[in-house]
Design an enzyme around this catalytic site. Structure first.
Site, PDB file in Angstrom:
ATOM      1  CB  THR A 180      -0.916   0.021   1.232  1.00  0.00           C
ATOM      2  OG1 THR A 180      -0.097   0.045   2.416  1.00  0.00           O
ATOM      3  CG2 THR A 180      -1.799  -1.220   1.270  1.00  0.00           C
ATOM      4  CD  GLU A 325      -5.540  -2.967   1.070  1.00  0.00           C
ATOM      5  OE1 GLU A 325      -5.019  -2.388   2.032  1.00  0.00           O
ATOM      6  OE2 GLU A 325      -5.883  -2.361   0.018  1.00  0.00           O
ATOM      7  CE  LYS A 433     -21.022  13.354  13.291  1.00  0.00           C
ATOM      8  NZ  LYS A 433     -20.922  12.143  14.123  1.00  0.00           N
ATOM      9  CD1 TRP A 438     -22.404  11.672   8.770  1.00  0.00           C
ATOM     10  CD2 TRP A 438     -20.249  12.218   8.658  1.00  0.00           C
ATOM     11  NE1 TRP A 438     -21.759  11.044   9.810  1.00  0.00           N
ATOM     12  CE2 TRP A 438     -20.432  11.361   9.765  1.00  0.00           C
ATOM     13  CE3 TRP A 438     -18.966  12.700   8.378  1.00  0.00           C
ATOM     14  CZ2 TRP A 438     -19.384  10.969  10.585  1.00  0.00           C
ATOM     15  CZ3 TRP A 438     -17.920  12.298   9.212  1.00  0.00           C
ATOM     16  CH2 TRP A 438     -18.120  11.444  10.290  1.00  0.00           C
TER      17      TRP A 438
END
Length: 538
Positions: A180, A325, A433, A438
Site C-alpha cells: 500500500t 487489497e 462532520k 456529514w
C-alpha cells in the site's frame, strides 16, 4: 481435468497462440523498442533459468523499481512463472519507505531502471539480505563503478536457457507482492497467489469488465509498480492483446503521440493523467481517433471529464474502483440493458459512480455499529468486500484483516443500489462532520472540477469553534486564469444545501500528490486545517 491456475499458463498461452503480436515499449533512455509476445516469453524463460543459476530460491522476493517497459513485462512472467515472487516497488515513495518495504518483504534481488540508479546507490547498504542488484539494460561501466556488485539484465538473460521449463507450482503459492502507498502509517504488503491473479484475469476481463480483446491495442498508463498495472499485463497475455508500454514520459503530449502513432484503442490510468491528456489534445489539435475507451480509477472521477472525452473525442470513459487489497479490481461501470432507453443525462449520472462488481466479488454496506445499511442508492455506509482475489491479511502481520464474518472493510463510505452500482461518497477519514451532519468532499470536488477556470481542486475539513468542522476548498486555477473566491463559491448555489457550501476557497499553484497520484489530504489538513480558526479569532 484439473490444471493449476498459474501465471506461467498465461504467458504460455500468449507464446503458443499470439507469439507474433507486437509489444511496443518506450525505452527509459528514449526511443521505441519493438518486440512481441513470443520474444517476451522466451526472455521470461531465460530469466527464470538465470535466476536458478544465481541460486535464487523458490519463493524468493525479486523486487522491481521500474517504468512500464518490455523488460519489466519479462520480469513479471519470468519471476512469477519461475516460482518466485514479483515484488513491484513504487519509486515515488520516500527512500525510507522503500528501504522499509524491501526489508519487510525480504527482497533478495532488485531489478531497476537507470532512472533509479541514484536511489539504489543510497539503498544498497540499508537492506539486509539484498544480494543481487540488476540494472535493466546492457553493460554500463559508469554505473558498475558506483554500485558494487552490479549485474546487467541483458547479460543475465544471455546466460539463461530459452527452453527452460517452468517448475510445477501449486496455484496457492505466492506469485506477486505489492505494498500500500503508506499514506496512513507504514506501507503494508499484500501477497497475491497464482490462483488469485488468474481468477482476477478471468473475472476482470468479462465483457462487462475491462473487455480487452486480441484485436485491441492497450496502453496501461497506470504504472506497473501500482497494483500490477491493474492486472493489465496478465490480461493482455491471456488474450494476446497488443501492448503499448509508455515508459517514463507520462505527460499529455507524449501520450498523444503514442495514441496516434500506435493507434491505441484502450488506455488505463488515474484522473490526473487524463486531465493532462485532455489539455494536450486541445493543444495539439489531435482527435485521438482510434481511442475508443479509457478506464479511470485510483481516485474519484470528475463528471465533467466523462462529457469532455465523449463529446469532443467520441471516447467512452469507464469508471472503475479497486484497492491494493483487491488485486485490484472491485467494480467497473458498465450499463445494463434496461438503461438503453434512459435519457442521456440519466445515463451520464449513472456513469459517474464506480460501477458494479464482476463475478467473483461481493459488496455490502455497514453502519458504524456494524448493522446492515440498505442498498437503495441513497443510504451511505462503510463499504465492505469479499471475493476470490481479495486479501485476507497483510504480509508479515499477525492476524487477518477481515471482519468477524470474513469481509474486508475498505475504509470507504459508499452507497449501493439494488443492481449493485456502487458510488464512493468519500474516504471515511476525509468526510467532513459539520454540526453533526456529514459533508462529502468528493461531491464538492466534482462540482469544482467542472468550473472552466479551475484545473483541479480538493476539499478538506477545517476546524471550526462552533461547528467542529467546516469545508474549505483548495483550488488550482487553470494556466492564465485568476478566478476569485466569490466566483467559485457561486457554482455551489442550488447544487448542494447552503450549509454544505465551503466556507473558504484557497488558491494554490499545485496540490500535493502521493505515490499513486492521489491528493495528499493529510498534508492539506496539516497546512490549512486551522485557517477558519484564525478567521474566527479575528
Amino acid at each position: 481435468m484439473h490444471l493449476p491456475l498459474t501465471v506461467g499458463s498465461l504467458i504460455d498461452h500468449a507464446e503458443r497462440y499470439h507469439a507474433g503480436t507486437d509489444i511496443v515499449s518506450v525505452a527509459t533512455a528514449g526511443g521505441i523498442e519493438r518486440t512481441d509476445w513470443g520474444t517476451v516469453a522466451a526472455h521470461a524463460r531465460r530469466l527464470a533459468s538465470a535466476l536458478d543459476g544465481l541460486g535464487v530460491a523458490r519463493g524468493a522476493r525479486c523486487a522491481t523499481i521500474a517504468w512500464n517497459n518490455r523488460r519489466h513485462l519479462e520480469i513479471y512472467f519470468g519471476v512469477g512463472a519461475g516460482g518466485r515472487v514479483t515484488h513491484t516497488v513504487n519509486p515515488r515513495l520516500t527512500p525510507d519507505q522503500i528501504a522499509f518495504i524491501l526489508g519487510d518483504a525480504g527482497a533478495e534481488v532488485l531489478f531497476f531502471d537507470a532512472t533509479f540508479a541514484p536511489l539504489v546507490e543510497k539503498l544498497a547498504g540499508r537492506v539486509p539480505g539484498l544480494r543481487h542488484l540488476v540494472l535493466m539494460d546492457g553493460r554500463d561501466d559508469d554505473a558498475a563503478a558506483r554500485i558494487e556488485g552490479l549485474a546487467f539484465y541483458d547479460e543475465l538473460l544471455a546466460r539463461g536457457d530459452r527452453g527452460h521449463d517452468w517448475p510445477e507450482l501449486a496455484e496457492t503459492e505466492a506469485a506477486a507482492l505489492c505494498y500500500t502507498s503508506g499514506t496512513t502509517g507504514a506501507p503494508k504488503g499484500v501477497l497475491y497467489s497464482h490462483r488469485a491473479i488468474v481468477l482476477h484475469t478471468l473475472g476482470g476481463n468479462q465483457p462487462d469488465g475491462l473487455a480487452i480483446r486480441a484485436r485491441d491495442t492497450v496502453m496501461p498508463v497506470v504504472p506497473m509498480f501500482h497494483v500490477n498495472a491493474w492486472g493489465v499485463p496478465y490480461i493482455a497475455a491471456a488474450v494476446g492483446a497488443r501492448l503499448v508500454l509508455p515508459g517514463p514520459n507520462l505527460d499529455g503530449e507524449s501520450l498523444v503521440r503514442l495514441i496516434d502513432g500506435e493507434k491505441v484503442t484502450l488506455a488505463l490510468g488515474v484522473p490526473t493523467i487524463w486531465m493532462g491528456l485532455l489539455q494536450a489534445l486541445e493543444k495539439t489539435g489531435s482527435k485521438a481517433e482510434t481511442l475508443q475507451r479509457t478506464v479511470v480509477g485510483g481516485s474519484a472521477l470528475p463528471p465533467s471529464m466523462i462529457a469532455a472525452f465523449r463529446d469532443r473525442y467520441g471516447t467512452e470513459l469507464i469508471h472503475a474502483w479497486g484497492m491494493t487489497e483487491t488485486t485490484p479490481l472491485g467494480t467497473l461501470n458498465q450499463l445494463l440493458q434496461k438503461h438503453d432507453d434512459l435519457p442521456r443525462d440519466a445515463k451520464a449520472a449513472l456513469r459517474q459512480g464506480q460501477g458494479r462488481p464482476p463475478y467473483g466479488v461481493e459488496l455490502r454496506l455497514r453502519d458504524e455499529f456494524g448493522a446492515p445499511v440498505p442498498h437503495d442508492g441513497q443510504s451511505a455506509g462503510r463499504l465492505q468486500i469479499r471475493g476470490h482475489w481479495v486479501a485476507a491479511g497483510y504480509h508479515g502481520q499477525e492476524g487477518g484483516a477481515l471482519t468477524a464474518d470474513g469481509w474486508f472493510d475498505t475504509g470507504d463510505i459508499a452507497t449501493l443500489d439494488p443492481d449493485g452500482y456502487m458510488t464512493i461518497r468519500d474516504r471515511a477519514k476525509d468526510m467532513i462532520k459539520s454540526g453533526g451532519e456529514w459533508i462529502s468532499t468528493v461531491e464538492l470536488e466534482n462540482i469544482a472540477a467542472a468550473h472552466p477556470r479551475l484545473a483541479t481542486a480538493a476539499a478538506i475539513a477545517a476546524r471550526h469553534p462552533r461547528w467542529d468542522e467546516r469545508p474549505v476548498l483548495i483550488a488550482v486555477p487553470r494556466a492564465g486564469e485568476t478566478p476569485d473566491e466569490a466566483e467559485i463559491l457561486s457554482i455551489y448555489k442550488g447544487r448542494v444545501a447552503d450549509w454544505q457550501v465551503p466556507d473558504r476557497v484557497i488558491f494554490v499553484d499545485a496540490l500535493p500528490l502521493g505515490a499513486t497520484g492521489k491528493v495528499l489530504k493529510t498534508v492539506l489538513r496539516d497546512t490549512y486545517g486551522d485557517c477558519l480558526m484564525a478567521d474566527t479569532e479575528e
